[in-house]
Scaffold this motif. Sequence first.
Motif, PDB file in Angstrom:
ATOM      1  N   ALA A 144      -3.875 -86.645 -25.973  1.00 16.39           N
ATOM      2  CA  ALA A 144      -2.878 -87.718 -26.030  1.00 16.39           C
ATOM      3  C   ALA A 144      -2.318 -87.888 -27.433  1.00 16.39           C
ATOM      4  O   ALA A 144      -1.138 -88.155 -27.609  1.00 16.39           O
ATOM      5  N   VAL A 145      -3.169 -87.691 -28.444  1.00 10.61           N
ATOM      6  CA  VAL A 145      -2.744 -87.888 -29.830  1.00 10.61           C
ATOM      7  C   VAL A 145      -1.968 -86.692 -30.361  1.00 10.61           C
ATOM      8  O   VAL A 145      -0.916 -86.850 -30.971  1.00 10.61           O
ATOM      9  N   SER A 146      -2.480 -85.487 -30.121  1.00 12.00           N
ATOM     10  CA  SER A 146      -1.866 -84.315 -30.757  1.00 12.00           C
ATOM     11  C   SER A 146      -1.128 -83.391 -29.801  1.00 12.00           C
ATOM     12  O   SER A 146      -0.550 -82.408 -30.227  1.00 12.00           O
ATOM     13  N   GLY A 147      -1.152 -83.690 -28.515  1.00  7.47           N
ATOM     14  CA  GLY A 147      -0.481 -82.811 -27.561  1.00  7.47           C
ATOM     15  C   GLY A 147      -1.308 -81.570 -27.304  1.00  7.47           C
ATOM     16  O   GLY A 147      -2.499 -81.542 -27.583  1.00  7.47           O
ATOM     17  N   PRO A 148      -0.664 -80.529 -26.774  1.00  8.58           N
ATOM     18  CA  PRO A 148      -1.396 -79.297 -26.447  1.00  8.58           C
ATOM     19  C   PRO A 148      -2.141 -78.744 -27.665  1.00  8.58           C
ATOM     20  O   PRO A 148      -1.643 -78.787 -28.790  1.00  8.58           O
ATOM     21  N   LEU A 149      -3.336 -78.229 -27.420  1.00  5.81           N
ATOM     22  CA  LEU A 149      -4.166 -77.678 -28.495  1.00  5.81           C
ATOM     23  C   LEU A 149      -3.841 -76.207 -28.694  1.00  5.81           C
ATOM     24  O   LEU A 149      -3.429 -75.520 -27.758  1.00  5.81           O
ATOM     25  N   PRO A 150      -4.093 -75.711 -29.910  1.00 11.89           N
ATOM     26  CA  PRO A 150      -3.911 -74.273 -30.146  1.00 11.89           C
ATOM     27  C   PRO A 150      -4.838 -73.460 -29.241  1.00 11.89           C
ATOM     28  O   PRO A 150      -5.948 -73.881 -28.914  1.00 11.89           O
ATOM     29  N   ALA A 151      -4.383 -72.277 -28.851  1.00 12.52           N
ATOM     30  CA  ALA A 151      -5.130 -71.423 -27.922  1.00 12.52           C
ATOM     31  C   ALA A 151      -6.541 -71.135 -28.425  1.00 12.52           C
ATOM     32  O   ALA A 151      -7.489 -71.108 -27.627  1.00 12.52           O
ATOM     33  N   GLU A 152      -6.712 -70.954 -29.731  1.00 13.59           N
ATOM     34  CA  GLU A 152      -8.040 -70.663 -30.278  1.00 13.59           C
ATOM     35  C   GLU A 152      -8.998 -71.821 -30.045  1.00 13.59           C
ATOM     36  O   GLU A 152     -10.174 -71.622 -29.734  1.00 13.59           O
ATOM     37  N   ARG A 153      -8.485 -73.037 -30.210  1.00  9.81           N
ATOM     38  CA  ARG A 153      -9.343 -74.207 -30.008  1.00  9.81           C
ATOM     39  C   ARG A 153      -9.687 -74.381 -28.533  1.00  9.81           C
ATOM     40  O   ARG A 153     -10.819 -74.711 -28.174  1.00  9.81           O
ATOM     41  N   VAL A 154      -8.711 -74.150 -27.654  1.00  6.95           N
ATOM     42  CA  VAL A 154      -8.955 -74.227 -26.210  1.00  6.95           C
ATOM     43  C   VAL A 154     -10.017 -73.211 -25.813  1.00  6.95           C
ATOM     44  O   VAL A 154     -10.945 -73.519 -25.052  1.00  6.95           O
ATOM     45  N   ALA A 155      -9.908 -71.991 -26.337  1.00  9.35           N
ATOM     46  CA  ALA A 155     -10.886 -70.941 -26.018  1.00  9.35           C
ATOM     47  C   ALA A 155     -12.276 -71.334 -26.492  1.00  9.35           C
ATOM     48  O   ALA A 155     -13.270 -71.122 -25.790  1.00  9.35           O
ATOM     49  N   ARG A 156     -12.383 -71.941 -27.681  1.00  8.65           N
ATOM     50  CA  ARG A 156     -13.679 -72.358 -28.225  1.00  8.65           C
ATOM     51  C   ARG A 156     -14.295 -73.462 -27.361  1.00  8.65           C
ATOM     52  O   ARG A 156     -15.483 -73.420 -27.023  1.00  8.65           O
ATOM     53  N   ILE A 157     -13.470 -74.444 -26.964  1.00  4.72           N
ATOM     54  CA  ILE A 157     -13.959 -75.535 -26.113  1.00  4.72           C
ATOM     55  C   ILE A 157     -14.407 -74.988 -24.764  1.00  4.72           C
ATOM     56  O   ILE A 157     -15.472 -75.347 -24.245  1.00  4.72           O
ATOM     57  N   ALA A 158     -13.616 -74.094 -24.181  1.00  2.00           N
ATOM     58  CA  ALA A 158     -13.955 -73.522 -22.879  1.00  2.00           C
ATOM     59  C   ALA A 158     -15.248 -72.713 -22.953  1.00  2.00           C
ATOM     60  O   ALA A 158     -16.092 -72.782 -22.045  1.00  2.00           O
ATOM     61  N   ALA A 159     -15.425 -71.954 -24.030  1.00  3.68           N
ATOM     62  CA  ALA A 159     -16.649 -71.152 -24.178  1.00  3.68           C
ATOM     63  C   ALA A 159     -17.878 -72.046 -24.308  1.00  3.68           C
ATOM     64  O   ALA A 159     -18.934 -71.758 -23.730  1.00  3.68           O
ATOM     65  N   GLN A 160     -17.752 -73.146 -25.054  1.00  6.31           N
ATOM     66  CA  GLN A 160     -18.869 -74.065 -25.204  1.00  6.31           C
ATOM     67  C   GLN A 160     -19.198 -74.749 -23.877  1.00  6.31           C
ATOM     68  O   GLN A 160     -20.378 -74.881 -23.514  1.00  6.31           O
ATOM     69  N   ALA A 161     -18.171 -75.153 -23.137  1.00  7.90           N
ATOM     70  CA  ALA A 161     -18.398 -75.779 -21.831  1.00  7.90           C
ATOM     71  C   ALA A 161     -19.052 -74.792 -20.870  1.00  7.90           C
ATOM     72  O   ALA A 161     -19.986 -75.142 -20.144  1.00  7.90           O
ATOM     73  N   ALA A 162     -18.582 -73.553 -20.877  1.00 11.76           N
ATOM     74  CA  ALA A 162     -19.163 -72.534 -19.994  1.00 11.76           C
ATOM     75  C   ALA A 162     -20.627 -72.270 -20.347  1.00 11.76           C
ATOM     76  O   ALA A 162     -21.470 -72.118 -19.457  1.00 11.76           O
ATOM     77  N   ALA A 163     -20.935 -72.239 -21.633  1.00 15.06           N
ATOM     78  CA  ALA A 163     -22.328 -72.018 -22.053  1.00 15.06           C
ATOM     79  C   ALA A 163     -23.215 -73.162 -21.574  1.00 15.06           C
ATOM     80  O   ALA A 163     -24.338 -72.944 -21.113  1.00 15.06           O
ATOM     81  N   GLY A 164     -22.720 -74.387 -21.678  1.00 20.72           N
ATOM     82  CA  GLY A 164     -23.489 -75.534 -21.194  1.00 20.72           C
ATOM     83  C   GLY A 164     -23.682 -75.487 -19.692  1.00 20.72           C
ATOM     84  O   GLY A 164     -24.779 -75.749 -19.187  1.00 20.72           O
ATOM     85  N   LEU A 165     -22.635 -75.130 -18.946  1.00 21.34           N
ATOM     86  CA  LEU A 165     -22.738 -75.031 -17.493  1.00 21.34           C
ATOM     87  C   LEU A 165     -23.690 -73.917 -17.074  1.00 21.34           C
ATOM     88  O   LEU A 165     -24.406 -74.040 -16.075  1.00 21.34           O
ATOM     89  N   ALA A 166     -23.704 -72.835 -17.836  1.00 17.19           N
ATOM     90  CA  ALA A 166     -24.592 -71.720 -17.511  1.00 17.19           C
ATOM     91  C   ALA A 166     -26.061 -72.121 -17.637  1.00 17.19           C
ATOM     92  O   ALA A 166     -26.931 -71.498 -17.026  1.00 17.19           O
ATOM     93  N   ALA A 167     -26.347 -73.163 -18.418  1.00 20.33           N
ATOM     94  CA  ALA A 167     -27.725 -73.630 -18.575  1.00 20.33           C
ATOM     95  C   ALA A 167     -28.223 -74.360 -17.337  1.00 20.33           C
ATOM     96  O   ALA A 167     -29.422 -74.513 -17.146  1.00 20.33           O
ATOM     97  N   ALA A 168     -27.295 -74.816 -16.492  1.00 23.33           N
ATOM     98  CA  ALA A 168     -27.687 -75.541 -15.281  1.00 23.33           C
ATOM     99  C   ALA A 168     -28.231 -74.564 -14.255  1.00 23.33           C
ATOM    100  O   ALA A 168     -27.652 -73.505 -14.025  1.00 23.33           O
TER     101      ALA A 168
END
Length: 130
Positions: free
Chosen positions: A96-120
Motif C-alpha cells: 500500500a505504501v510503496s506499490g509493486p515490489l521489485p522482482a528480486e524482493r518478491v522472489a526473496r519473499i516467495a523463497a522464504q515463504a516456500a521454505a517455511g511451508l516446506a517445514a510443515a
Amino acid sequence: MLIAGRYRLRDAIGRGEMGEVWRAYDETLGRPVAVKLLLPHDSDPTAPSRFRLEAQTAGRLSHRHVVGVLDFGEHGDRLFLVMELVDGDSLARALAVSGPLPAERVARIAAQAAAGLAAAPPAGHRAPRH
C-alpha cells in the motif's frame, strides 16, 4: 488486560476471521510477544477446535521462516496462542505504501515463504526440527 497472569496486552496489531492479534509483553520472562485471541464464534461451534489444531500444528514447527509458538491456553472463555513477536510492516502495508515490489524482493519473499511451508509436515505427520 492481563492474560494467564503474565501476558499484558498492549496494542491490537491484526484481526482475521478467527482471531485478533495483540502486541503484548510477557511479564514473567520480560520480553515482547504476540498474543492471538480467538474471537467469540457463537455461530461456529468448530472455531475452538480449529484454533486448537492451529496451535498444535504451529507448535510442532521449528524453522527460521516460521513464527514460533511459545504458549497456548484459555483465559476466561477465550482461547489464546502466544507467539514470537515479529516487528515490521505487513506485506499488505508495504504494498500500500510503496506499490509493486521489485522482482528480486518478491522472489526473496516467495523463497522464504516456500521454505517455511516446506517445514510443515503432511497431514497426520510430525514436523521435522530445524
